[in-house]
Design a protein around this motif. Sequence first.
Motif, PDB file in Angstrom:
ATOM      1  N   ASP A  70      -1.399  -5.319   1.321  1.00  0.00           N
ATOM      2  CA  ASP A  70      -2.376  -4.233   1.168  1.00  0.00           C
ATOM      3  C   ASP A  70      -1.864  -3.155   0.229  1.00  0.00           C
ATOM      4  O   ASP A  70      -2.583  -2.686  -0.647  1.00  0.00           O
ATOM      5  CB  ASP A  70      -2.701  -3.620   2.535  1.00  0.00           C
ATOM      6  CG  ASP A  70      -3.849  -4.345   3.206  1.00  0.00           C
ATOM      7  OD1 ASP A  70      -4.993  -4.167   2.756  1.00  0.00           O
ATOM      8  OD2 ASP A  70      -3.601  -5.108   4.150  1.00  0.00           O
ATOM      9  N   GLU A  71      -0.597  -2.782   0.436  1.00  0.00           N
ATOM     10  CA  GLU A  71      -0.075  -1.680  -0.361  1.00  0.00           C
ATOM     11  C   GLU A  71       0.011  -2.078  -1.836  1.00  0.00           C
ATOM     12  O   GLU A  71      -0.335  -1.288  -2.724  1.00  0.00           O
ATOM     13  CB  GLU A  71       1.305  -1.292   0.162  1.00  0.00           C
ATOM     14  CG  GLU A  71       1.694   0.114  -0.223  1.00  0.00           C
ATOM     15  CD  GLU A  71       3.010   0.511   0.424  1.00  0.00           C
ATOM     16  OE1 GLU A  71       3.118   0.356   1.662  1.00  0.00           O
ATOM     17  OE2 GLU A  71       3.917   0.944  -0.307  1.00  0.00           O
ATOM     18  N   ARG A 105      -3.418  -2.130  -3.314  1.00  0.00           N
ATOM     19  CA  ARG A 105      -3.930  -0.777  -3.493  1.00  0.00           C
ATOM     20  C   ARG A 105      -3.328  -0.145  -4.758  1.00  0.00           C
ATOM     21  O   ARG A 105      -4.022   0.528  -5.508  1.00  0.00           O
ATOM     22  CB  ARG A 105      -3.614   0.067  -2.249  1.00  0.00           C
ATOM     23  CG  ARG A 105      -4.607   1.199  -2.051  1.00  0.00           C
ATOM     24  CD  ARG A 105      -4.386   1.924  -0.732  1.00  0.00           C
ATOM     25  NE  ARG A 105      -4.762   1.139   0.423  1.00  0.00           N
ATOM     26  CZ  ARG A 105      -3.963   0.879   1.471  1.00  0.00           C
ATOM     27  NH1 ARG A 105      -2.739   1.354   1.511  1.00  0.00           N
ATOM     28  NH2 ARG A 105      -4.405   0.164   2.477  1.00  0.00           N
ATOM     29  N   SER A 106      -2.043  -0.407  -5.014  1.00  0.00           N
ATOM     30  CA  SER A 106      -1.428   0.180  -6.212  1.00  0.00           C
ATOM     31  C   SER A 106      -2.030  -0.418  -7.480  1.00  0.00           C
ATOM     32  O   SER A 106      -2.172   0.263  -8.498  1.00  0.00           O
ATOM     33  CB  SER A 106       0.096   0.007  -6.181  1.00  0.00           C
ATOM     34  OG  SER A 106       0.453  -1.350  -6.371  1.00  0.00           O
ATOM     35  N   ILE A 121      -5.199  -1.505  -7.764  1.00  0.00           N
ATOM     36  CA  ILE A 121      -6.541  -0.920  -7.905  1.00  0.00           C
ATOM     37  C   ILE A 121      -6.442   0.520  -8.410  1.00  0.00           C
ATOM     38  O   ILE A 121      -7.215   0.942  -9.288  1.00  0.00           O
ATOM     39  CB  ILE A 121      -7.290  -0.986  -6.550  1.00  0.00           C
ATOM     40  CG1 ILE A 121      -7.559  -2.447  -6.178  1.00  0.00           C
ATOM     41  CG2 ILE A 121      -8.590  -0.187  -6.598  1.00  0.00           C
ATOM     42  CD1 ILE A 121      -8.425  -3.193  -7.171  1.00  0.00           C
ATOM     43  N   THR A 122      -5.486   1.287  -7.881  1.00  0.00           N
ATOM     44  CA  THR A 122      -5.290   2.665  -8.344  1.00  0.00           C
ATOM     45  C   THR A 122      -4.980   2.679  -9.839  1.00  0.00           C
ATOM     46  O   THR A 122      -5.558   3.447 -10.607  1.00  0.00           O
ATOM     47  CB  THR A 122      -4.126   3.322  -7.569  1.00  0.00           C
ATOM     48  OG1 THR A 122      -4.431   3.257  -6.177  1.00  0.00           O
ATOM     49  CG2 THR A 122      -3.927   4.769  -7.987  1.00  0.00           C
ATOM     50  N   ALA A 160      -7.882  -7.961   0.988  1.00  0.00           N
ATOM     51  CA  ALA A 160      -7.180  -6.709   0.682  1.00  0.00           C
ATOM     52  C   ALA A 160      -7.811  -6.042  -0.535  1.00  0.00           C
ATOM     53  O   ALA A 160      -7.955  -4.820  -0.586  1.00  0.00           O
ATOM     54  CB  ALA A 160      -5.699  -6.989   0.434  1.00  0.00           C
ATOM     55  N   ARG A 220     -11.036  -4.393   0.517  1.00  0.00           N
ATOM     56  CA  ARG A 220     -10.745  -3.147   1.234  1.00  0.00           C
ATOM     57  C   ARG A 220     -10.359  -2.039   0.259  1.00  0.00           C
ATOM     58  O   ARG A 220     -10.870  -0.923   0.331  1.00  0.00           O
ATOM     59  CB  ARG A 220      -9.594  -3.355   2.232  1.00  0.00           C
ATOM     60  CG  ARG A 220     -10.031  -3.862   3.595  1.00  0.00           C
ATOM     61  CD  ARG A 220      -8.912  -3.720   4.630  1.00  0.00           C
ATOM     62  NE  ARG A 220      -7.709  -4.478   4.277  1.00  0.00           N
ATOM     63  CZ  ARG A 220      -7.548  -5.778   4.539  1.00  0.00           C
ATOM     64  NH1 ARG A 220      -8.501  -6.459   5.163  1.00  0.00           N
ATOM     65  NH2 ARG A 220      -6.446  -6.405   4.199  1.00  0.00           N
ATOM     66  N   ALA A 221      -9.442  -2.361  -0.671  1.00  0.00           N
ATOM     67  CA  ALA A 221      -8.952  -1.341  -1.606  1.00  0.00           C
ATOM     68  C   ALA A 221     -10.081  -0.852  -2.503  1.00  0.00           C
ATOM     69  O   ALA A 221     -10.210   0.350  -2.775  1.00  0.00           O
ATOM     70  CB  ALA A 221      -7.806  -1.909  -2.448  1.00  0.00           C
ATOM     71  N   GLU A 257     -12.404   1.582  -0.871  1.00  0.00           N
ATOM     72  CA  GLU A 257     -11.901   2.947  -0.676  1.00  0.00           C
ATOM     73  C   GLU A 257     -12.216   3.851  -1.866  1.00  0.00           C
ATOM     74  O   GLU A 257     -12.053   5.064  -1.786  1.00  0.00           O
ATOM     75  CB  GLU A 257     -10.371   2.919  -0.461  1.00  0.00           C
ATOM     76  CG  GLU A 257      -9.956   2.306   0.871  1.00  0.00           C
ATOM     77  CD  GLU A 257      -8.456   1.989   0.933  1.00  0.00           C
ATOM     78  OE1 GLU A 257      -7.723   2.373  -0.003  1.00  0.00           O
ATOM     79  OE2 GLU A 257      -8.038   1.351   1.911  1.00  0.00           O
ATOM     80  N   THR A 258     -12.591   3.245  -3.011  1.00  0.00           N
ATOM     81  CA  THR A 258     -12.848   4.032  -4.217  1.00  0.00           C
ATOM     82  C   THR A 258     -14.311   3.867  -4.615  1.00  0.00           C
ATOM     83  O   THR A 258     -14.710   2.785  -5.052  1.00  0.00           O
ATOM     84  CB  THR A 258     -11.943   3.549  -5.379  1.00  0.00           C
ATOM     85  OG1 THR A 258     -10.627   3.356  -4.877  1.00  0.00           O
ATOM     86  CG2 THR A 258     -11.921   4.553  -6.511  1.00  0.00           C
TER      87      THR A 258
END
Lengths: 339, 339
Positions: free
Chosen positions: A168-169, A172-173, A175-176, A204, A207-208, A211-212
Motif C-alpha cells: 500500500d505504501e 501510494r508513493s 500515485i503521489t 492497492a 484505494r490510493a 484517496e485523490t
Amino acid sequence: MKRPTIIDIAREVGVSKAAVSYALNGRAGVSPQTRERILDVAAAMGWRASSAARALSNDRAANIGIVLARSPEVLRTEPFFMQMLAGLEQTLSAEGFSLQLALAADTGTELDTYRRWWAERRVDGVVLTDLRVSDPRPELLRELGTPAVFFGTAGPMPGIPVLRADEDEAIRSAITHLAELGHRRIGHVQGPADLQHTVRRADALRRAVGETPGLSVHHASGDYTEEGGVRATRRLLSAPNPPTAVIYDNDVMAVATVVHAEELGVRVPADLSVLAWDDSMLCQVVRPAITAFAHSVVVDSATAARMLLELIETGSADDGELSPRKLMPRGSTAPAPGN
Amino acid sequence: MKRPTIIDIAREVGVSKAAVSYALNGRAGVSPQTRERILDVAAAMGWRASSAARALSNDRAANIGIVLARSPEVLRTEPFFMQMLAGLEQTLSAEGFSLQLALAADTGTELDTYRRWWAERRVDGVVLTDLRVSDPRPELLRELGTPAVFFGTAGPMPGIPVLRADEDEAIRSAITHLAELGHRRIGHVQGPADLQHTVRRADALRRAVGETPGLSVHHASGDYTEEGGVRATRRLLSAPNPPTAVIYDNDVMAVATVVHAEELGVRVPADLSVLAWDDSMLCQVVRPAITAFAHSVVVDSATAARMLLELIETGSADDGELSPRKLMPRGSTAPAPGN
C-alpha cells in the motif's frame, strides 16, 4: 570391497569420529585442512553411505527446495529469480545447505515436486513465492508437514511463516509522484491474473487513487513478457481517453514499452510516463531510464533462508517483513501532457 | 508407527510393487492419476525411506549438480546463468531429474562441494562451465568417478564429454565486420583472466587481426561487471592512439560503456563502436542497441543435460558442439571516425 564406516575413516585419517562426521556433513567444527584430508580419504575409501545414513537416522538432507513456476521465457529475461537464488544461496551455503531447484510448468507438477521431494527426504524445507489467488500449496505443505516459508504475502498464513509485503505504501508513493506531475488517468499493466499480488496491487492502486479526487485507474492484464507488455499498453492507449501514465507490474513490460514507444505512437515521457514495479539493470540502462521501485530481493531472500533454517532447527519462526520498496524517480516520468 | 515398505503401499493402493516404485521414483510407467494416488497414500502412511533405499541399492539420486562460481553481483545482472539453468531444467524435469545448485566463492569451496555431493550420493553427475586456465576440477571429477559434462571448451578432455565452442569463426566475423567499417585499432575488454575462454578469445582475436594487414588489437582486462567494463574502457581510451571499436567479453560490460559513454568522453557509435560477445535483452534495449553474438544458451544447456543423462545411463557420451554464434549487427557499430 567392504563399505567403509565413519570409524574406518577416522582411524585412517587419525581424527575423532565426530570430526569425520562434521567434515562429511559439511558442518563447522573442523579446520578446512582437516576437512579436506577427511574428504580425500573418504572419497579414496569409496565412502558413499551418508545420505542413506542420514535418511535412516532422521538426520538432515541439508537441502532447501525451490520450485520456479514461470515459463522458461520469463525466467531467462526477468532478473527477479536469479536475484532470489543468489540471496538464498548466500545464506544457505554459509550454513552448509544446498539448494534444490525445479521448474514447473503447472500447479500439478509443482505439487508433485513437493510430494516427491518430501517423500524422498530430498529437502528439509521449501521456500515459496507468488501466492496464487486460489493456492493449493500451503495446504499440501501443511499436510505433508514440510517446513515452508512464504515470500511476499499480504498477511499471516496458518502454520507457515511469511515474509509480508506492505505494498500500500509503495503504491501510494507512486500515485503521489504521478499526481504531482499532473497525471489524472493512470494505467496499470498487470502481471498474471492468477497471482495474488497482481490482485493485491490492483486493489492497492484503486484505494490510493480513491484517496485523490479527480484520479482514475485503468487496468490491462499482461503476462510479464515483452510482447504481453506492449499488447496491454496498446489496449490502454486505444481507449477514447487514454492514460497519460502507466504503472507496470514488472521491469520487462515497462522496458518493452519504452523500447517500442514509437510503434505504440507515443513519446516517453512527453506523451506517456512509465513506472515499473521491479527495479533492475534493465530499467537503468534504457533511455529514458525508468522510474522504478528499488527493493532488495537478494537481502529479502537471505532473510527467507534464515527464517526457514530457524524453522527447521527449532520448529518455529516468526513472520518477517520484506524490506520497503523505494521509488527511484528517473527520466521516464514527467509532467502530464498539457501540464 | 512402523515405517511402511513399498509392499505396504502397493497393498494399500491396490497396485503392483513396480508401479509404486515407478511413482515414488518419478519414473515413467504409471499414469498421472495412479502416480498421484500412490504419492498421496505413501505420504499419508509416512513413507520416507526412498533416498535411503536408493543410496543403499546403488540406485539413482535423480539429481544433477551445478556449481555457479561467480560473485552474487555478477550472477544477478548477467542473464547467462539463468538461461543455462532454464535450459538444463527443461531437459531434466522431463526425465524426472532435479537440479542441485550451489554458489562457490572460490575453487576450494567448489571442489569441496563436488566431493560432498558425490560422497553423499546427492547427485548422479554434474555440469561444469568456465574452464579455468589451471583447472583442478576435471582431475577431481575423474578421481571421484563423478559423471560430468563440460560446457564450452576449445577441445576434447580425457574422460569427460565436452560441448566444444568454436570461437575462431565468430571472432573472425566480428573482425571482418569492424574492418569493413574502416576500424583499424580494435580494443578488447576481457573477462576474468583465470578463465580459459578469456585467453582463448584473446588468442583468436590476435589470429583474426593478424590475417588482415593494418589492424591492431589492444587488450584490457575486465571482470564482467559494469564498473569493471567502464574502467577497462577508460584505460583503452586513454592510450595515445585509442581504439575506435571495442569488443567486450560479455553483455554487461558493453552495455555499461554505452550507458556511460558521455562520462567516458565518447559518442557511440560516432567515436567508438561497441560489440558484445553475449547477446541478451540488455543489448537489445539500450540505445544504440548493441551489435552482439546471438547464441542459444538455453538450447545448448538442454544439449548438455541430454549428454549427461546419456553418460549416466550408458557410461559414455559423445562430444558435442555449441550452436554457432551469429553476429547481429545493430546501431552500436558504425564507420570508424574519418571514414
